[in-house]
Design a protein around this motif. Structure first.
Motif, PDB file in Angstrom:
ATOM      1  N   GLY A  56      13.581  -2.990   4.632  1.00  0.00           N
ATOM      2  CA  GLY A  56      13.852  -1.595   4.914  1.00  0.00           C
ATOM      3  C   GLY A  56      12.876  -1.125   5.974  1.00  0.00           C
ATOM      4  N   LEU A  57      13.155   0.022   6.578  1.00  0.00           N
ATOM      5  CA  LEU A  57      12.314   0.528   7.643  1.00  0.00           C
ATOM      6  C   LEU A  57      10.882   0.691   7.156  1.00  0.00           C
ATOM      7  N   ARG A  58       9.942   0.047   7.842  1.00  0.00           N
ATOM      8  CA  ARG A  58       8.542   0.123   7.459  1.00  0.00           C
ATOM      9  C   ARG A  58       8.041   1.554   7.616  1.00  0.00           C
ATOM     10  N   GLY A  59       7.442   2.071   6.538  1.00  0.00           N
ATOM     11  CA  GLY A  59       6.973   3.446   6.583  1.00  0.00           C
ATOM     12  C   GLY A  59       8.107   4.457   6.578  1.00  0.00           C
ATOM     13  N   GLY A  60       9.308   4.008   6.183  1.00  0.00           N
ATOM     14  CA  GLY A  60      10.458   4.906   6.181  1.00  0.00           C
ATOM     15  C   GLY A  60      10.405   5.914   5.043  1.00  0.00           C
ATOM     16  N   ASP A  61      11.325   6.861   5.100  1.00  0.00           N
ATOM     17  CA  ASP A  61      11.333   7.900   4.078  1.00  0.00           C
ATOM     18  C   ASP A  61      12.046   7.405   2.828  1.00  0.00           C
TER      19      ASP A  61
ATOM     20  N   GLN B   2       0.821  -1.211   0.000  1.00  0.00           N
ATOM     21  CA  GLN B   2       0.000   0.000   0.000  1.00  0.00           C
ATOM     22  C   GLN B   2       0.851   1.255   0.000  1.00  0.00           C
ATOM     23  N   ASN B   3       2.074   1.172   0.550  1.00  0.00           N
ATOM     24  CA  ASN B   3       2.978   2.315   0.593  1.00  0.00           C
ATOM     25  C   ASN B   3       4.135   2.168  -0.385  1.00  0.00           C
ATOM     26  N   GLY B   4       3.894   1.425  -1.477  1.00  0.00           N
ATOM     27  CA  GLY B   4       4.940   1.180  -2.446  1.00  0.00           C
ATOM     28  C   GLY B   4       5.544  -0.198  -2.281  1.00  0.00           C
ATOM     29  N   PRO B   5       6.479  -0.572  -3.164  1.00  0.00           N
ATOM     30  CA  PRO B   5       7.074  -1.907  -3.110  1.00  0.00           C
ATOM     31  C   PRO B   5       7.813  -2.151  -1.796  1.00  0.00           C
ATOM     32  N   ALA B   6       7.674  -3.372  -1.277  1.00  0.00           N
ATOM     33  CA  ALA B   6       8.387  -3.797  -0.072  1.00  0.00           C
ATOM     34  C   ALA B   6       9.497  -4.748  -0.503  1.00  0.00           C
TER      35      ALA B   6
END
Length: 343
Positions: A321-326, A299-303
Motif C-alpha cells: 500500500g502507499l507508504r505513509g498513506g492515509d 513504525q507507522n503501523g503494520p505494512a
C-alpha cells in the motif's frame, strides 16, 4: 548456439548487425554470453566505457533533464520516466519524480555510454553491469538533453581503458530457501518485535534465514500463501480502484521503486504489463512460483505486502500500500489483498 570461444568482439558485432532488431539481452542469451559482453563489442562504434561508480555517475544525471530509469531481474522489468531530483551518497539512494532507486555500489562494476540508432531516432543511455556482466541499471537520456550535454557527460566519465574484452567473473549460485524448523517460535517472536530499530532483513540475518523460508516457516497471521494465478487480479484491482501503491523491482545491485497509481493493464502472453506514460511494468506471471501476502510491524503501523518469488526462491517483485498513506488507502489496499485467493 555459437561456440563461445569463437565469439570475438568483431564476430559479436557482426552477428549484432545481422540481428539489429534484437535486444542486447536477447542476443546475449541466444549466444550463451553475458549481456555486457555484447555491449562491449560495440566500443568505438557508439559505445564508450565509463566509470560505473555511483558516486561518480549519479550526481551528473540530474543535469540531463527527463530520463527513463530501467531496472530488471530475470522475471520483471520496471521503467519510470521523469527527472532525477537528487542523489545521496551516504545511503546510495536516488530520488526521482515518482520513483526511487536504492543502490548497492559494489555491484556497479562495468559502465557504458551507449548511442544506438533506432529508426530515425538516436537513443542514448547509460548502462551499468555487475561483475558477471548482468545488467544492474540503465538510464535512457531524454530528448531535452543536448548533444553538448551528452558529450560532457561521456567525457566526464570516460575511463582510460577502452578495451572491448571485459574481465567477467562467474555468477554466484543462488542458495535455496533455508530455515531451521526449530526456529519457528523464535522467528515469530522476533517478527512481533519488529517496528522499532529492528529491521526485517536484520532479523533474517540474525536467524540465518532467507526471506521466502521465513514466510514458509512463520505462516499465518504473518504470511499467507496466495494463488500464483492472481497477479493479473492484483494489477486490475489496483487500476480499477485508482489506488496509489508502492512497487519494488530489483536485482542485487539496484532496486527501483514506483510510488503512485497504475491505469493501463495489458496482459500479453505470459507477461502482465502496466503501460502508463511514465510507468511501465513487465512481469512474467507464468514464472511466479510462490505468491505471499505478508504483514510486518512498522513504525507507522503494520505494512501489508504481496510478494512474488520464482522457482529458485528469488524475489521477483513486492507490492505495498502507499507508504505513509492515509487510512482510506490502507483500508482499500487491505481489502484488495484480502480478496485475493489463497494457494
Amino acid at each position: 548456439m555459437q561456440d563461445a570461444s569463437a565469439l570475438t568482439p568483431d564476430r559479436i558485432r557482426e552477428i549484432r548487425q545481422q540481428k539489429s532488431t534484437m535486444r542486447s539481452r536477447d542476443l546475449a542469451d541466444s549466444l550463451g554470453i553475458a549481456e555486457a559482453t555484447v555491449v562491449a563489442a560495440e566500443i568505438g562504434h557508439g559505445v564508450t566505457r565509463i566509470d560505473a561508480t555511483p558516486d561518480a555517475l549519479m550526481p551528473l544525471i540530474p543535469a540531463k533533464g527527463e530520463v527513463m530509469a530501467l531496472t530488471r531481474n530475470e522475471n520483471a522489468v520496471i521503467e519510470k520516466t521523469g527527472p532525477v531530483t537528487g542523489y545521496t551518497p551516504d545511503t546510495a539512494t536516488v530520488l526521482g519524480q515518482g520513483f526511487e532507486l536504492r543502490l548497492t555500489p559494489r555491484h556497479w562494476v562495468h559502465g557504458f555510454a551507449v548511442e544506438e540508432q533506432k529508426g530515425k531516432h538516436l537513443r542514448r543511455s547509460i548502462q551499468v553491469y555487475d561483475a558477471a556482466g548482468d545488467a544492474v541499471h540503465k538510464i535512457y537520456i531524454g530528448e531535452d538533453a543536448t548533444d553538448a550535454d551528452w558529450a560532457g557527460l561521456v567525457d566526464s566519465l570516460r575511463t582510460e581503458d577502452q578495451g572491448r574484452v571485459l574481465p567477467l567473473t562467474p555468477r554466484h549460485p543462488v542458495a535455496p530457501p533455508h530455515a531451521d524448523p526449530d526456529q519457528r517460535e523464535a522467528l515469530r517472536a522476533a517478527w512481533d518485535r519488529l517496528g522499532g530499530r529492528s529491521t526485517f532483513q536484520g532479523m533474517l540475518q540474525d536467524l540465518g534465514m532467507s526471506r521466502l523460508a521465513a514466510y514458509r516457516a512463520a505462516g499465518a497471521p504473518h504470511a499467507r500463501p496466495l494463488s500464483t494465478d492472481c497477479i493479473g487480479t492484483l494489477l486490475n484491482g489496483l487500476a480499477d480502484r485508482a489506488l496509489p501503491f508502492t512497487l519494488l523491482v530489483g536485482n542485487p545491485g539496484c532496486t527501483e521503486i514506483h510510488t503512485g497509481p497504475a491505469e493501463t493493464i495489458k496482459p500479453t502472453g505470459p507477461w502482465q504489463n502496466i503501460l502508463d506514460p511514465a510507468f511501465n511494468l513487465h512481469l512474467r506471471a507464468d514464472r511466479v512460483a510462490e505468491l505471499w501476502a505478508v504483514t510486518k510491524p512498522g513504525q507507522n503501523g503494520p505494512a501489508l505486502s504481496v510478494e512474488a518469488f520464482d522457482t529458485g526462491g528469488e524475489l521477483i517483485a513486492q507490492f505495498f500500500g502507499l507508504r505513509g498513506g492515509d487510512a482510506e488507502n490502507a483500508a482499500q489496499w487491505a481489502e484488495l489483498v484480502d480478496s485475493l485467493p489463497a494457494a
